[in-house]
Enzyme design. Structure first.
Site, PDB file in Angstrom:
ATOM      1  N   VAL A  17      26.809  48.256  42.025  1.00 49.90           N
ATOM      2  CA  VAL A  17      26.303  46.898  42.250  1.00 49.90           C
ATOM      3  C   VAL A  17      25.330  46.866  43.434  1.00 49.90           C
ATOM      4  CG1 VAL A  17      26.966  44.527  42.873  1.00 49.90           C
ATOM      5  CG2 VAL A  17      28.335  45.813  41.219  1.00 49.90           C
ATOM      6  N   LYS A  58      25.741  59.229  49.730  1.00 54.04           N
ATOM      7  CA  LYS A  58      25.440  58.261  48.662  1.00 54.04           C
ATOM      8  C   LYS A  58      24.417  57.228  49.158  1.00 54.04           C
ATOM      9  CE  LYS A  58      26.417  55.385  45.143  1.00 54.04           C
ATOM     10  NZ  LYS A  58      25.505  55.471  44.016  1.00 54.04           N
ATOM     11  N   VAL A  67      36.470  38.073  43.109  1.00 54.21           N
ATOM     12  CA  VAL A  67      35.472  37.499  44.025  1.00 54.21           C
ATOM     13  C   VAL A  67      35.897  36.144  44.612  1.00 54.21           C
ATOM     14  CG1 VAL A  67      34.026  36.374  42.263  1.00 54.21           C
ATOM     15  CG2 VAL A  67      33.002  37.190  44.386  1.00 54.21           C
ATOM     16  N   HIS A  90      36.278  33.672  38.384  1.00 55.68           N
ATOM     17  CA  HIS A  90      35.532  34.792  37.808  1.00 55.68           C
ATOM     18  C   HIS A  90      36.590  35.766  37.306  1.00 55.68           C
ATOM     19  CE1 HIS A  90      32.786  38.036  37.063  1.00 55.68           C
ATOM     20  NE2 HIS A  90      33.335  38.796  37.994  1.00 55.68           N
TER      21      HIS A  90
HETATM   22  N1  LIG Z   1      31.339  39.028  41.076  1.00 52.20           N
HETATM   23  C1  LIG Z   1      30.869  39.594  39.984  1.00 52.20           C
HETATM   24  O1  LIG Z   1      30.416  38.897  39.086  1.00 52.20           O
HETATM   25  C2  LIG Z   1      30.927  41.098  39.877  1.00 52.20           C
HETATM   26  C3  LIG Z   1      30.307  41.773  38.820  1.00 52.20           C
HETATM   27  C4  LIG Z   1      30.385  43.156  38.784  1.00 52.20           C
HETATM   28  C5  LIG Z   1      31.074  43.850  39.769  1.00 52.20           C
HETATM   29  N2  LIG Z   1      31.676  43.164  40.759  1.00 52.20           N
HETATM   30  C6  LIG Z   1      32.428  43.826  41.825  1.00 52.20           C
HETATM   31  O2  LIG Z   1      31.542  44.395  42.768  1.00 52.20           O
HETATM   32  C7  LIG Z   1      32.228  45.443  43.482  1.00 52.20           C
HETATM   33  C8  LIG Z   1      31.375  46.692  43.511  1.00 52.20           C
HETATM   34  O3  LIG Z   1      31.298  47.266  42.208  1.00 52.20           O
HETATM   35  P1  LIG Z   1      30.647  48.712  41.990  1.00 52.20           P
HETATM   36  O4  LIG Z   1      30.660  48.964  40.532  1.00 52.20           O
HETATM   37  O5  LIG Z   1      29.373  48.801  42.747  1.00 52.20           O
HETATM   38  O6  LIG Z   1      31.721  49.643  42.712  1.00 52.20           O
HETATM   39  P2  LIG Z   1      31.473  51.138  43.188  1.00 52.20           P
HETATM   40  O7  LIG Z   1      32.821  51.757  43.292  1.00 52.20           O
HETATM   41  O8  LIG Z   1      30.417  51.779  42.333  1.00 52.20           O
HETATM   42  O9  LIG Z   1      30.832  50.998  44.635  1.00 52.20           O
HETATM   43  C9  LIG Z   1      31.537  50.514  45.726  1.00 52.20           C
HETATM   44  C10 LIG Z   1      30.940  51.138  46.974  1.00 52.20           C
HETATM   45  O10 LIG Z   1      31.598  50.561  48.103  1.00 52.20           O
HETATM   46  C11 LIG Z   1      31.740  51.580  49.078  1.00 52.20           C
HETATM   47  N3  LIG Z   1      32.764  51.211  50.065  1.00 52.20           N
HETATM   48  C12 LIG Z   1      34.103  51.294  49.970  1.00 52.20           C
HETATM   49  N4  LIG Z   1      34.677  50.839  51.111  1.00 52.20           N
HETATM   50  C13 LIG Z   1      33.665  50.459  51.922  1.00 52.20           C
HETATM   51  C14 LIG Z   1      33.611  49.928  53.229  1.00 52.20           C
HETATM   52  N5  LIG Z   1      34.717  49.676  53.917  1.00 52.20           N
HETATM   53  N6  LIG Z   1      32.409  49.675  53.747  1.00 52.20           N
HETATM   54  C15 LIG Z   1      31.265  49.919  53.075  1.00 52.20           C
HETATM   55  N7  LIG Z   1      31.251  50.438  51.823  1.00 52.20           N
HETATM   56  C16 LIG Z   1      32.435  50.700  51.262  1.00 52.20           C
HETATM   57  C17 LIG Z   1      32.092  52.807  48.255  1.00 52.20           C
HETATM   58  O11 LIG Z   1      31.897  53.997  48.994  1.00 52.20           O
HETATM   59  C18 LIG Z   1      31.163  52.654  47.059  1.00 52.20           C
HETATM   60  O12 LIG Z   1      29.925  53.315  47.269  1.00 52.20           O
HETATM   61  C19 LIG Z   1      33.559  45.646  42.733  1.00 52.20           C
HETATM   62  O13 LIG Z   1      34.609  44.998  43.424  1.00 52.20           O
HETATM   63  C20 LIG Z   1      33.301  44.980  41.396  1.00 52.20           C
HETATM   64  O14 LIG Z   1      34.498  44.587  40.771  1.00 52.20           O
HETATM   65  C21 LIG Z   1      31.598  41.812  40.848  1.00 52.20           C
END
Ligand SMILES: NC(=O)c1ccc[n+]([C@@H]2O[C@H](COP(=O)([O-])OP(=O)(O)OC[C@H]3O[C@@H](n4cnc5c(N)ncnc54)[C@H](O)[C@@H]3O)[C@@H](O)[C@H]2O)c1
Length: 320
Positions: free
Chosen positions: A17, A43, A130, A183
């Site tokens: 995301v 990354k 969220v 959501h």
């Molecule tokens: N609200 C929405 O409509 C919606 C839609 C899609 C995804 N999401 C959510 O967005 C979030 C991210 O999804 P994603 O697919 O990118 O996940 P992902 O696992 O690909 O990426 C998450 C990133 O966060 C990093 N991270 C973990 N702890 C951290 C910290 N303390 N500080 C900084 N970075 C940290 C990880 O290293 C990783 O790179 C998830 O919770 C997902 O469910 C929300």
């Protein structure tokens, strides 16, 4: 640059995301400075370099894209929270609420660091679940609730428009209305307010049996759409990324535009303190005000059910 202070957006979490959001900011020409923070140094560096290499052939204004740390947050206009704890894994039904405990802890720690850095801007929160994570960011930050915007039911609303657009062969932009509530599994279309070309959907095309619509089936289809993406490609990012960018743009350009974002409720539909997806006016100050549509008794019941669910799960992590 034109002498005005560069607009800075910091994205926390450079996963699917976060990276897609940074890319969409660049291609849609939103923000001047885009910083990414992640606990994975390789990354985040890779994503930043890759984006920098996209710049030379883009017709966007010059941008600075960089690996950020919390020291860079002080000058930020917007912080987008898109991190996801490595310990947060879906249960067997892939309910977003099953991610809560680990992501709540992570969100508290992130918010604390952002605020200690002297942040005085607007949070846009995507991390799931969220609605509860946005509430945690609000409470931990002690900012006014207007400055913590959850992604709310933006994505479900996009899916409503997309599904109806295909069904009715009408451009999504000609379909108005909102999905509201959580959501997640209890999101619902506020069908009483959905219009197609200005005509209430319940009256639109019903003479034609082919377009007769079953709203409960549609509600399910909208909720399932996330899983159609997730189980096909293993993540969902492009839809939400473009939503986060749309919200950032509405803030930075002081648009006063109405979107179904996650807002802290203060009595709407008899609910308060918790965050849920509800239409609200977004401007440079964040959430100017919610604009709750009149709901039918069935829709109201659904909204209140979402509220009860969010409150119950929030109480489970309040002291974590
Ligand atoms: N609200 C929405 O409509 C919606 C839609 C899609 C995804 N999401 C959510 O967005 C979030 C991210 O999804 P994603 O697919 O990118 O996940 P992902 O696992 O690909 O990426 C998450 C990133 O966060 C990093 N991270 C973990 N702890 C951290 C910290 N303390 N500080 C900084 N970075 C940290 C990880 O290293 C990783 O790179 C998830 O919770 C997902 O469910 C929300």
């Amino acid at each position: 640059m034109n002498g005005k202070k560069p607009e800075r957006i910091i994205i926390i979490g450079a996963g699917h995301v976060g990276a897609a959001t940074a890319h969409a900011l660049v291609t849609r020409d939103v923000g001047d400075e885009i910083g990414l923070i992640d606990i994975l140094a390789d990354k985040v560096l890779g994503e930043v370099l890759d984006l920098q290499h996209a710049l030379p052939y883009l017709e966007a204004s010059p941008k600075r894209i960089f690996v950020a740390d919390y020291g860079d947050v002080k000058e930020a206009d917007i912080v987008i929270v898109a991190a996801h704890s490595p310990d947060a894994v879906f249960n067997e039904t892939a309910d977003r609420l099953s991610l809560l405990a680990h992501n709540a802890k992570m969100a508290r720690s992130i918010t604390k660091q952002v605020m200690e850095a002297g942040f005085d801007g607007i949070f846009i929160v995507a991390t799931n679940p969220v609605d509860i994570i946005a509430r945690i960011v609000y409470e931990e930050s002690r900012l006014p609730a207007s400055r913590v915007i959850g992604a709310g039911t933006m994505l479900e609303t996009a899916r409503l428009k997309s599904i109806l657009s295909e069904k009715l062969a009408v451009a999504p932009a000609s379909i108005n209305g909102f999905v509201m509530g959580e959501h997640g599994f209890s999101a619902f279309g506020a069908w009483s307010g959905v219009t197609v070309g200005g005509i209430p959907i319940k009256e639109y095309g019903l003479a034609d049996a082919k377009t007769a619509l079953d709203f409960e089936t549609l509600n399910q289809k909208i909720r399932d759409a996330a899983y159609d993406v997730y189980y096909s490609k293993g993540e969902t990012s492009i839809g939400i990324a473009n939503i986060l960018v749309r919200l950032a743009k509405a803030v930075l350009r002081d648009e006063h535009a109405v979107f179904p974002i996650g807002a802290r409720l203060t009595g709407e539909y008899g609910l308060k303190n918790l965050y849920l997806g509800i239409p609200a006016v977004i401007n440079r100050q964040g959430i100017r005000e919610t604009v709750p549509p009149k709901l039918t008794s069935d829709e109201l019941e659904k909204m209140q059910h979402c509220g009860e669910l969010m409150e119950k799960h929030y109480q489970g992590v309040v002291n974590l």
